[in-house]
Design a protein around this motif. Sequence first.
Motif, mmCIF file in Angstrom:
data_model
loop_
_atom_site.group_PDB
_atom_site.id
_atom_site.type_symbol
_atom_site.label_atom_id
_atom_site.label_comp_id
_atom_site.label_asym_id
_atom_site.label_seq_id
_atom_site.Cartn_x
_atom_site.Cartn_y
_atom_site.Cartn_z
ATOM 1 N N PHE A 28 3.439 5.708 -8.733
ATOM 2 C CA PHE A 28 3.380 5.713 -7.274
ATOM 3 C C PHE A 28 4.540 4.990 -6.600
ATOM 4 O O PHE A 28 4.589 4.892 -5.381
ATOM 5 C CB PHE A 28 2.032 5.176 -6.794
ATOM 6 C CG PHE A 28 1.181 6.275 -6.226
ATOM 7 C CD1 PHE A 28 0.985 7.449 -6.930
ATOM 8 C CD2 PHE A 28 0.603 6.146 -4.994
ATOM 9 C CE1 PHE A 28 0.231 8.479 -6.410
ATOM 10 C CE2 PHE A 28 -0.159 7.169 -4.457
ATOM 11 C CZ PHE A 28 -0.341 8.332 -5.166
ATOM 12 N N ARG A 73 -1.881 11.777 -7.641
ATOM 13 C CA ARG A 73 -2.736 10.599 -7.556
ATOM 14 C C ARG A 73 -2.168 9.447 -8.356
ATOM 15 O O ARG A 73 -1.381 9.634 -9.287
ATOM 16 C CB ARG A 73 -4.143 10.906 -8.049
ATOM 17 C CG ARG A 73 -4.256 10.898 -9.555
ATOM 18 C CD ARG A 73 -5.715 10.928 -9.979
ATOM 19 N NE ARG A 73 -5.814 10.843 -11.413
ATOM 20 C CZ ARG A 73 -6.407 9.849 -12.054
ATOM 21 N NH1 ARG A 73 -6.967 8.878 -11.387
ATOM 22 N NH2 ARG A 73 -6.452 9.841 -13.359
ATOM 23 N N ARG A 116 -5.570 6.106 -4.592
ATOM 24 C CA ARG A 116 -4.461 6.505 -3.726
ATOM 25 C C ARG A 116 -4.012 7.921 -4.058
ATOM 26 O O ARG A 116 -4.030 8.322 -5.223
ATOM 27 C CB ARG A 116 -3.277 5.555 -3.912
ATOM 28 C CG ARG A 116 -3.580 4.146 -3.445
ATOM 29 C CD ARG A 116 -2.514 3.168 -3.850
ATOM 30 N NE ARG A 116 -2.590 2.986 -5.305
ATOM 31 C CZ ARG A 116 -1.586 2.548 -6.041
ATOM 32 N NH1 ARG A 116 -0.427 2.265 -5.508
ATOM 33 N NH2 ARG A 116 -1.740 2.389 -7.335
ATOM 34 N N LYS A 134 -0.811 10.888 -2.868
ATOM 35 C CA LYS A 134 0.397 11.220 -2.116
ATOM 36 C C LYS A 134 0.523 12.726 -2.101
ATOM 37 O O LYS A 134 0.211 13.394 -3.091
ATOM 38 C CB LYS A 134 1.648 10.614 -2.759
ATOM 39 C CG LYS A 134 1.826 9.150 -2.493
ATOM 40 C CD LYS A 134 3.179 8.647 -2.993
ATOM 41 C CE LYS A 134 3.366 7.189 -2.666
ATOM 42 N NZ LYS A 134 4.671 6.683 -3.157
ATOM 43 N N LEU A 192 6.198 13.413 3.398
ATOM 44 C CA LEU A 192 5.435 12.623 2.447
ATOM 45 C C LEU A 192 4.241 12.026 3.178
ATOM 46 O O LEU A 192 4.393 11.397 4.223
ATOM 47 C CB LEU A 192 6.305 11.499 1.872
ATOM 48 C CG LEU A 192 5.631 10.509 0.941
ATOM 49 C CD1 LEU A 192 5.185 11.193 -0.350
ATOM 50 C CD2 LEU A 192 6.576 9.366 0.618
ATOM 51 N N ALA A 202 0.691 9.685 2.459
ATOM 52 C CA ALA A 202 0.023 8.814 1.489
ATOM 53 C C ALA A 202 -1.285 8.323 2.079
ATOM 54 O O ALA A 202 -1.377 8.077 3.294
ATOM 55 C CB ALA A 202 0.914 7.630 1.137
ATOM 56 N N LYS A 203 -2.308 8.200 1.227
ATOM 57 C CA LYS A 203 -3.605 7.670 1.668
ATOM 58 C C LYS A 203 -4.174 6.794 0.567
ATOM 59 O O LYS A 203 -4.120 7.145 -0.611
ATOM 60 C CB LYS A 203 -4.581 8.791 1.989
ATOM 61 C CG LYS A 203 -5.922 8.272 2.504
ATOM 62 C CD LYS A 203 -6.811 9.370 3.010
ATOM 63 C CE LYS A 203 -8.097 8.782 3.580
ATOM 64 N NZ LYS A 203 -8.960 9.823 4.134
ATOM 65 N N ARG A 204 -4.736 5.653 0.980
ATOM 66 C CA ARG A 204 -5.419 4.750 0.060
ATOM 67 C C ARG A 204 -6.830 4.565 0.579
ATOM 68 O O ARG A 204 -7.038 4.231 1.743
ATOM 69 C CB ARG A 204 -4.713 3.404 0.009
ATOM 70 C CG ARG A 204 -5.386 2.403 -0.914
ATOM 71 C CD ARG A 204 -4.630 1.104 -0.951
ATOM 72 N NE ARG A 204 -4.475 0.549 0.384
ATOM 73 C CZ ARG A 204 -5.033 -0.588 0.784
ATOM 74 N NH1 ARG A 204 -5.757 -1.298 -0.033
ATOM 75 N NH2 ARG A 204 -4.832 -1.029 2.002
#
Length: 118
Positions: A19, A47, A53, A55, A66, A68-70
């Motif tokens: 990541f 992942r 997380r 992307k 791009l 991204a999520k957490r």
Amino acid sequence: MIGPTGAVRLMMATKPVDFRKGAEGLAALVRETMKSDPFSGAVYVFRAKRADRVKLIYWDGTGVCLFAKRLEDGQFRWPNVQDGVMRLSAAEFSALLEGLDWRRVHAARETRAPVQPG
């Protein structure tokens, strides 16, 4: 937020990725590992090892984006880790990004109106 329709191709890498990679590094993975074109307009989903997380990269016509999520609590549901790529429907993708079990999403069934006698 991205809201793809059923016409958008969604490709999910089944193995976790490093990541620390940014858009260029993930685009290289799309070419080398997924054997696809990162500029095709498809959305590519990756992942992290801990599965908390994700992307996404995609070409919007002017550049590579791009996303991204957490998740603050829990993990993203992911297929068993294996080599390869999976395609997702727009509904499965939406469920995945919400942290829901996308495997429970099914295509809507076609219903028929009852035939009226006469």
